[in-house]
Design a protein around this motif. Sequence first.
Motif, PDB file in Angstrom:
ATOM      1  N   THR A  58       0.838  -1.201   0.000  1.00 40.70           N
ATOM      2  CA  THR A  58       0.000   0.000   0.000  1.00 40.70           C
ATOM      3  C   THR A  58       0.874   1.252   0.000  1.00 40.70           C
ATOM      4  O   THR A  58       0.602   2.213  -0.732  1.00 40.70           O
ATOM      5  CB  THR A  58      -0.919   0.005   1.233  1.00 40.70           C
ATOM      6  OG1 THR A  58      -1.804  -1.117   1.169  1.00 40.70           O
ATOM      7  CG2 THR A  58      -1.757   1.282   1.280  1.00 40.70           C
ATOM      8  N   PHE A  84       0.997   4.213  -2.886  1.00 39.30           N
ATOM      9  CA  PHE A  84       0.782   5.636  -2.607  1.00 39.30           C
ATOM     10  C   PHE A  84       1.959   6.480  -3.122  1.00 39.30           C
ATOM     11  O   PHE A  84       1.771   7.611  -3.575  1.00 39.30           O
ATOM     12  CB  PHE A  84       0.582   5.864  -1.112  1.00 39.30           C
ATOM     13  CG  PHE A  84      -0.848   5.761  -0.675  1.00 39.30           C
ATOM     14  CD1 PHE A  84      -1.807   6.654  -1.144  1.00 39.30           C
ATOM     15  CD2 PHE A  84      -1.255   4.769   0.210  1.00 39.30           C
ATOM     16  CE1 PHE A  84      -3.130   6.571  -0.745  1.00 39.30           C
ATOM     17  CE2 PHE A  84      -2.589   4.666   0.610  1.00 39.30           C
ATOM     18  CZ  PHE A  84      -3.524   5.564   0.131  1.00 39.30           C
ATOM     19  N   ALA A  89       1.348   6.855  -6.752  1.00 40.48           N
ATOM     20  CA  ALA A  89       0.257   7.804  -7.014  1.00 40.48           C
ATOM     21  C   ALA A  89       0.736   9.242  -6.842  1.00 40.48           C
ATOM     22  O   ALA A  89       0.331  10.143  -7.595  1.00 40.48           O
ATOM     23  CB  ALA A  89      -0.911   7.521  -6.065  1.00 40.48           C
ATOM     24  N   ARG A 133      -3.423   8.021 -11.603  1.00 33.36           N
ATOM     25  CA  ARG A 133      -3.579   8.134 -10.157  1.00 33.36           C
ATOM     26  C   ARG A 133      -4.880   7.455  -9.702  1.00 33.36           C
ATOM     27  O   ARG A 133      -4.910   6.763  -8.675  1.00 33.36           O
ATOM     28  CB  ARG A 133      -3.578   9.604  -9.735  1.00 33.36           C
ATOM     29  CG  ARG A 133      -3.619   9.798  -8.207  1.00 33.36           C
ATOM     30  CD  ARG A 133      -3.561  11.259  -7.816  1.00 33.36           C
ATOM     31  NE  ARG A 133      -2.295  11.873  -8.231  1.00 33.36           N
ATOM     32  CZ  ARG A 133      -2.155  12.747  -9.208  1.00 33.36           C
ATOM     33  NH1 ARG A 133      -3.232  13.141  -9.901  1.00 33.36           N
ATOM     34  NH2 ARG A 133      -0.980  13.250  -9.514  1.00 33.36           N
ATOM     35  N   GLU A 134      -5.941   7.636 -10.451  1.00 35.86           N
ATOM     36  CA  GLU A 134      -7.210   6.988 -10.111  1.00 35.86           C
ATOM     37  C   GLU A 134      -7.085   5.479 -10.194  1.00 35.86           C
ATOM     38  O   GLU A 134      -7.647   4.750  -9.364  1.00 35.86           O
ATOM     39  CB  GLU A 134      -8.307   7.490 -11.042  1.00 35.86           C
ATOM     40  CG  GLU A 134      -8.705   8.941 -10.799  1.00 35.86           C
ATOM     41  CD  GLU A 134      -9.775   9.405 -11.759  1.00 35.86           C
ATOM     42  OE1 GLU A 134     -10.174   8.602 -12.645  1.00 35.86           O
ATOM     43  OE2 GLU A 134     -10.240  10.560 -11.641  1.00 35.86           O
ATOM     44  N   HIS A 169      -5.284   4.334  -7.135  1.00 33.68           N
ATOM     45  CA  HIS A 169      -6.173   4.410  -5.980  1.00 33.68           C
ATOM     46  C   HIS A 169      -7.143   3.225  -5.956  1.00 33.68           C
ATOM     47  O   HIS A 169      -7.437   2.676  -4.882  1.00 33.68           O
ATOM     48  CB  HIS A 169      -6.947   5.728  -5.996  1.00 33.68           C
ATOM     49  CG  HIS A 169      -6.111   6.903  -5.588  1.00 33.68           C
ATOM     50  ND1 HIS A 169      -6.513   8.215  -5.773  1.00 33.68           N
ATOM     51  CD2 HIS A 169      -4.881   6.972  -4.999  1.00 33.68           C
ATOM     52  CE1 HIS A 169      -5.567   9.026  -5.326  1.00 33.68           C
ATOM     53  NE2 HIS A 169      -4.576   8.304  -4.853  1.00 33.68           N
ATOM     54  N   GLU A 170      -7.641   2.844  -7.113  1.00 35.92           N
ATOM     55  CA  GLU A 170      -8.528   1.678  -7.175  1.00 35.92           C
ATOM     56  C   GLU A 170      -7.796   0.423  -6.734  1.00 35.92           C
ATOM     57  O   GLU A 170      -8.360  -0.447  -6.048  1.00 35.92           O
ATOM     58  CB  GLU A 170      -9.052   1.514  -8.599  1.00 35.92           C
ATOM     59  CG  GLU A 170     -10.053   2.583  -9.019  1.00 35.92           C
ATOM     60  CD  GLU A 170     -10.496   2.414 -10.457  1.00 35.92           C
ATOM     61  OE1 GLU A 170     -10.049   1.441 -11.109  1.00 35.92           O
ATOM     62  OE2 GLU A 170     -11.290   3.244 -10.937  1.00 35.92           O
ATOM     63  N   ILE A 193      -5.337   0.316  -4.618  1.00 34.52           N
ATOM     64  CA  ILE A 193      -5.182   0.409  -3.157  1.00 34.52           C
ATOM     65  C   ILE A 193      -6.464  -0.020  -2.455  1.00 34.52           C
ATOM     66  O   ILE A 193      -6.433  -0.730  -1.435  1.00 34.52           O
ATOM     67  CB  ILE A 193      -4.800   1.847  -2.749  1.00 34.52           C
ATOM     68  CG1 ILE A 193      -3.409   2.190  -3.283  1.00 34.52           C
ATOM     69  CG2 ILE A 193      -4.841   2.002  -1.226  1.00 34.52           C
ATOM     70  CD1 ILE A 193      -3.029   3.646  -3.089  1.00 34.52           C
ATOM     71  N   VAL A 194      -7.608   0.398  -2.986  1.00 31.19           N
ATOM     72  CA  VAL A 194      -8.893   0.003  -2.411  1.00 31.19           C
ATOM     73  C   VAL A 194      -9.038  -1.509  -2.437  1.00 31.19           C
ATOM     74  O   VAL A 194      -9.395  -2.146  -1.428  1.00 31.19           O
ATOM     75  CB  VAL A 194     -10.052   0.671  -3.166  1.00 31.19           C
ATOM     76  CG1 VAL A 194     -11.392   0.051  -2.741  1.00 31.19           C
ATOM     77  CG2 VAL A 194     -10.072   2.179  -2.903  1.00 31.19           C
ATOM     78  N   VAL A 240      -9.203   6.975   0.524  1.00 35.06           N
ATOM     79  CA  VAL A 240      -7.957   6.688  -0.195  1.00 35.06           C
ATOM     80  C   VAL A 240      -7.410   7.923  -0.910  1.00 35.06           C
ATOM     81  O   VAL A 240      -6.231   8.263  -0.766  1.00 35.06           O
ATOM     82  CB  VAL A 240      -8.140   5.509  -1.171  1.00 35.06           C
ATOM     83  CG1 VAL A 240      -6.985   5.451  -2.167  1.00 35.06           C
ATOM     84  CG2 VAL A 240      -8.216   4.193  -0.401  1.00 35.06           C
ATOM     85  N   PRO A 241      -8.222   8.661  -1.688  1.00 34.43           N
ATOM     86  CA  PRO A 241      -7.679   9.842  -2.364  1.00 34.43           C
ATOM     87  C   PRO A 241      -7.267  10.956  -1.398  1.00 34.43           C
ATOM     88  O   PRO A 241      -6.484  11.842  -1.761  1.00 34.43           O
ATOM     89  CB  PRO A 241      -8.845  10.309  -3.253  1.00 34.43           C
ATOM     90  CG  PRO A 241      -9.723   9.123  -3.395  1.00 34.43           C
ATOM     91  CD  PRO A 241      -9.613   8.402  -2.093  1.00 34.43           C
ATOM     92  N   LYS A 242      -7.783  10.938  -0.173  1.00 39.65           N
ATOM     93  CA  LYS A 242      -7.480  12.000   0.793  1.00 39.65           C
ATOM     94  C   LYS A 242      -6.213  11.726   1.595  1.00 39.65           C
ATOM     95  O   LYS A 242      -5.708  12.632   2.272  1.00 39.65           O
ATOM     96  CB  LYS A 242      -8.662  12.178   1.757  1.00 39.65           C
ATOM     97  CG  LYS A 242      -9.947  12.631   1.085  1.00 39.65           C
ATOM     98  CD  LYS A 242     -11.051  12.813   2.115  1.00 39.65           C
ATOM     99  CE  LYS A 242     -12.331  13.313   1.470  1.00 39.65           C
ATOM    100  NZ  LYS A 242     -13.410  13.529   2.460  1.00 39.65           N
TER     101      LYS A 242
END
Length: 269
Positions: free
Chosen positions: A21, A25, A28, A37-38, A41-42, A44-45, A81-83
């Motif tokens: 993870t 990041f 990203a 980046r999206e 993030h997906e 990572i989710v 995740v994006p935050k």
Amino acid sequence: MTTSAVPLGRRPKDLRRKAETARLFEEAAATTSETERERIHEEIVLLNIEVARTLASRFRNRGVPLEDLEQVALLTLVRIVPKFDASKDRDFLAYAVPSIRGDLKRYFRDFGWMVRPPRRVQEIQSEVVAAHQRARESGEPASPEKIAEQLDLKPSEVQAALMADGCFQPLSLDVPVSPDHGRGSLGDTLSDDDPSGERAAEARAMLTPLMRELSERDRRILHLRFAEDCTQQEIADQLGVTQMQVSRLLSRILGTLREGIGELDPTAV
């Protein structure tokens, strides 16, 4: 120590997930492509879905479907995740777990009640019940006055919170009022004068925690009067008391139930 007993985040696979993870990041943060980046993030989710589901499972069997809890946890994961700022804190789990747990608790507070007590009762209910359970397990006094002193609350607030225990998942209306009178159920003690059935259903749910507080004798009197439709004199004959005593007992019991319902919902009485 077995693997299942190791706290979340300290098992070998959790450590691997943590490292992966953190790496994602970093990727990203380094990319200039919003699309890339999206995508990261997906990933990572997906990598941390098990964490969200594990947290949701800790709230199961409390009257809310596990599927709903998992949905709340997963939506929170997608949102945070994006935050997450990896430059300030590389441990995503330390950031994610409190966020997911907080949203799960808020979901219970806002949507988990079968019968919705006043907001104040909702806010203190879990704390009061936990204190009551700790006191009982340790053999200490578990009176509302003692708990109120410990938590800096009013005894009436503690009493209302204890009565609300069960509003998440009320007992079945088929539960016998008394073990000695298995044919009569909790639902049998209530009339159904409301054509829509809504007020009767709400009243039955609200009575569930209150009935738990009654003595075996009081529940038997209610059963005889409202389930078996006995007269006060017939009840008196069975209990070996006078008709006047039965009248006073019924008045006291019904008064206790009305007072309890008023604590849960002041608009109900």
